[in-house]
Design a protein around this motif. Structure first.
Motif, PDB file in Angstrom:
ATOM      1  N   ARG A  55      -2.747   7.559   6.151  1.00 29.63           N
ATOM      2  CA  ARG A  55      -2.568   6.325   5.129  1.00 29.63           C
ATOM      3  C   ARG A  55      -0.958   6.068   4.834  1.00 29.63           C
ATOM      4  O   ARG A  55      -0.515   7.254   4.335  1.00 29.63           O
ATOM      5  N   ARG A  56      -0.385   4.977   4.874  1.00 26.90           N
ATOM      6  CA  ARG A  56       0.667   4.836   4.391  1.00 26.90           C
ATOM      7  C   ARG A  56       0.973   4.567   2.775  1.00 26.90           C
ATOM      8  O   ARG A  56       0.022   3.925   2.179  1.00 26.90           O
ATOM      9  N   ILE A  57       1.469   5.021   1.899  1.00 24.43           N
ATOM     10  CA  ILE A  57       1.760   5.323   0.428  1.00 24.43           C
ATOM     11  C   ILE A  57       3.369   4.827   0.317  1.00 24.43           C
ATOM     12  O   ILE A  57       4.169   5.766   0.713  1.00 24.43           O
ATOM     13  N   LEU A  58       3.610   3.799  -0.384  1.00 27.75           N
ATOM     14  CA  LEU A  58       5.065   3.692  -0.876  1.00 27.75           C
ATOM     15  C   LEU A  58       5.268   4.814  -1.775  1.00 27.75           C
ATOM     16  O   LEU A  58       4.597   4.893  -2.922  1.00 27.75           O
ATOM     17  N   ASP A  59       6.280   5.641  -1.678  1.00 26.03           N
ATOM     18  CA  ASP A  59       6.863   6.485  -2.608  1.00 26.03           C
ATOM     19  C   ASP A  59       7.638   5.702  -3.878  1.00 26.03           C
ATOM     20  O   ASP A  59       8.842   5.473  -3.769  1.00 26.03           O
ATOM     21  N   GLY A  60       7.035   5.481  -4.752  1.00 24.44           N
ATOM     22  CA  GLY A  60       7.450   4.886  -5.958  1.00 24.44           C
ATOM     23  C   GLY A  60       8.213   5.622  -6.890  1.00 24.44           C
ATOM     24  O   GLY A  60       8.552   5.094  -7.958  1.00 24.44           O
ATOM     25  N   LEU A 415      -3.844   3.984  -8.406  1.00 20.35           N
ATOM     26  CA  LEU A 415      -2.764   3.607  -7.831  1.00 20.35           C
ATOM     27  C   LEU A 415      -2.437   4.081  -6.472  1.00 20.35           C
ATOM     28  O   LEU A 415      -1.687   3.573  -5.524  1.00 20.35           O
ATOM     29  N   LEU A 416      -2.752   5.637  -6.179  1.00 19.57           N
ATOM     30  CA  LEU A 416      -2.806   6.016  -4.899  1.00 19.57           C
ATOM     31  C   LEU A 416      -3.574   5.148  -3.773  1.00 19.57           C
ATOM     32  O   LEU A 416      -3.308   5.012  -2.728  1.00 19.57           O
ATOM     33  N   ASP A 417      -4.720   4.967  -4.310  1.00 22.75           N
ATOM     34  CA  ASP A 417      -5.711   4.199  -3.356  1.00 22.75           C
ATOM     35  C   ASP A 417      -5.233   2.813  -3.335  1.00 22.75           C
ATOM     36  O   ASP A 417      -5.529   2.057  -2.151  1.00 22.75           O
ATOM     37  N   ASN A 418      -4.513   2.091  -4.018  1.00 21.40           N
ATOM     38  CA  ASN A 418      -3.862   0.857  -3.610  1.00 21.40           C
ATOM     39  C   ASN A 418      -2.585   0.886  -2.877  1.00 21.40           C
ATOM     40  O   ASN A 418      -1.845  -0.271  -2.707  1.00 21.40           O
ATOM     41  N   GLY A 419      -2.164   2.277  -2.672  1.00 18.90           N
ATOM     42  CA  GLY A 419      -0.939   2.227  -1.784  1.00 18.90           C
ATOM     43  C   GLY A 419       0.304   2.617  -2.483  1.00 18.90           C
ATOM     44  O   GLY A 419       1.512   2.454  -1.811  1.00 18.90           O
ATOM     45  N   LEU A 420       0.376   3.004  -3.769  1.00 17.37           N
ATOM     46  CA  LEU A 420       1.566   3.573  -4.319  1.00 17.37           C
ATOM     47  C   LEU A 420       1.607   4.827  -5.169  1.00 17.37           C
ATOM     48  O   LEU A 420       0.335   5.223  -5.954  1.00 17.37           O
ATOM     49  N   TYR A 421       2.603   5.503  -4.655  1.00 23.78           N
ATOM     50  CA  TYR A 421       2.660   6.961  -5.577  1.00 23.78           C
ATOM     51  C   TYR A 421       3.772   6.678  -6.613  1.00 23.78           C
ATOM     52  O   TYR A 421       4.911   6.343  -6.367  1.00 23.78           O
ATOM     53  N   CYS A 422       3.231   6.772  -8.009  1.00 25.68           N
ATOM     54  CA  CYS A 422       3.988   6.772  -9.035  1.00 25.68           C
ATOM     55  C   CYS A 422       3.501   7.797  -9.979  1.00 25.68           C
ATOM     56  O   CYS A 422       2.780   8.325  -9.782  1.00 25.68           O
TER      57      CYS A 422
END
Length: 463
Positions: A55-60, A415-422
């Motif tokens: 799964r792709r996750i934007l590294d925020g 947040l992670l499930d929605n595709g954002l790591y912050c």
């Protein structure tokens, strides 16, 4: 070491199970595992990371405010490999290696004024620890041994070692490790949102906040205070920016009472705010800079304390030693990677890129202010925080149970499930922080805002 059989669910689940059984994770509630699977990140590319399921996750948040140049930069990996083949390790205990000497020269060139002396560590907490020890010995060497105390700011995080933790202004983080190194005291931070009496007059707020530092110095006694530790933009509590005139006044106060000013730039240096060192952007000259994280974009661990010639002078006297160091400080592989990373950042003009795009990033983040749960959006450069509130009109924050549900229950997973790591954090009030790689632009800003928006709308339903 124990050996167990792989889970029938496959490699992905197996790796999470291994982590739950054997990996002591940092700053983590370990008791929730293995019932709640440990997220496993397997690779990174550009501004994205990928988990064990692909799964792709934007590294925020740039790993942890670290990966300035983005993931998967092969040129940095190749430099590490080449240096390891040439000289994998040698200490800087009375010796130099070419990478360590060259990196010290580069940092001295990049640092402001006469901050020319570079003491290497393996990370930011060690750099802060080194700065306090250096300040203590400096004053001993010049005949003022009573000057040993430090002033830092409420809610500020300065590291995990015992000395750095004492400087840290978060009581909950320290309570299990008492007694800490004595001599650290607190002054208020620059959280304008929580000081509404200064709404509309930021200069007055800056004077008030700076004067509280002088008040702390006078209370402890100028003859006993060695240093003031400040971050250019305070991380813990959620990106507290300095009011106009604040740092100029802090500098004046330190000079008036013969106190060293330490700029803790473990997060803020190496382009996070569009300059190599953020003290330059905010217009003040420290006596010591501590830095780490972005120096290598995370491709190898390193940190540093950079001191002025004034601070260094007594250490150059005959028979004087700074009896402090670490095995891996100035590691040749890390130093070589840092040099290559600084070259890359200069070649790709990443500092200029941050200055060019910071207004757009801030404008995009401030769109979230239309949500009832969003009380404040603040930050600078590529370093922003969103403060969540229970009541926008009164700025009421959440109680302990609500914080637990939000910060350690709902937000990280959602947040992670929605595709954002912050980062969701409540070391002060409840905030979500974003600090993406410096290669990000408007498409990533929009994606961050959209994911935060949906997550905050959902969060409002559970509190």
């Amino acid at each position: 070491m124990t050996m167990t059989e792989p889970s029938p669910a496959g490699t992905a689940t197996w790796m999470s199970e291994i982590a739950a059984r054997h990996l002591w994770m940092h700053f983590t509630h370990m008791g929730k595992h293995p019932a709640q699977p440990v997220p496993v990140i397997t690779r990174g590319n550009g501004v994205n990371i990928y988990d064990e399921n692909g799964r792709r996750i934007l590294d925020g948040i740039s790993g942890l405010f670290v990966v300035q140049a983005g993931h998967g930069r092969r040129e940095l990996a190749r430099v590490a490999s080449s240096q390891a083949e040439t000289l994998a390790f040698f200490p800087v205990w009375g010796f130099a290696t070419p990478p360590a000497a060259e990196l010290a020269e580069r940092l001295a060139t990049l640092a402001p004024a006469d901050l020319n002396r570079v003491f290497f560590t393996t990370g930011g907490g060690e750099a802060v620890e080194s700065a306090w020890k250096a300040a203590k010995q400096y004053f001993t060497l010049i005949g003022k041994p009573a000057k040993h105390k430090v002033i830092s700011r409420a809610t500020a995080y300065h590291g995990a070692p015992q000395g750095a933790l004492a400087i840290t202004g978060i009581p909950k983080m320290k309570q299990d490790f008492e007694p800490l190194t004595p001599g650290a005291f607190r002054a208020p931070n620059t959280n304008a949102y929580r000081n509404p009496q200064f709404d509309g007059d930021p200069e007055a707020f800056g004077r008030w906040a700076a004067d509280r530092i002088e008040e702390a110095i006078l209370f402890e006694g100028p003859e006993a205070v060695a240093a003031v530790f400040v971050e250019p933009v305070q991380n813990s509590g959620g990106c507290f920016t300095p009011p106009p005139g604040y740092f100029a006044r802090v500098r004046e106060i330190c000079d008036r009472h013969d106190v060293l000013l330490v700029s803790d730039e473990v997060i803020c240096s190496f382009g996070r705010h569009g300059t190599t060192f953020a003290c330059e952007k905010f217009g003040y000259l420290p006596d010591i800079i501590t830095c780490a994280k972005g120096m290598t974009s995370g491709y190898s661990p390193i940190g540093a304390m950079i001191a002025s010639e004034r601070v260094m002078e007594p250490f150059l006297r005959p028979s004087v030693s700074f009896l402090h160091g670490s095995t891996f400080g100035g590691h040749p592989v890390s130093a070589a990677v840092a040099l290559a990373n600084l070259d890359l950042m200069q070649r790709e003009r990443l500092n200029e890129r941050v200055l060019q795009h910071e207004q757009a990033f801030g404008d995009t983040m401030r769109k979230l202010l239309d949500l009832p749960i969003v009380g404040d959006v603040r930050g600078d450069g590529y370093f922003w925080a969103v403060e969540l509130v229970k009541d926008k009109a009164t700025r009421e924050t959440f109680d302990a149970d609500e914080r637990e549900r939000l910060v350690r229950g709902f937000l990280p997973t959602a947040l992670l499930d929605n595709g954002l790591y912050c980062r969701a954090d409540d070391r002060g009030d409840v905030v979500v922080q974003v600090a993406p790689p410096l290669i990000c632009g408007q498409p990533e800003f929009d994606e961050i805002e959209q994911i935060l928006r949906q997550t905050f709308i959902d969060a409002a339903e559970i509190v």
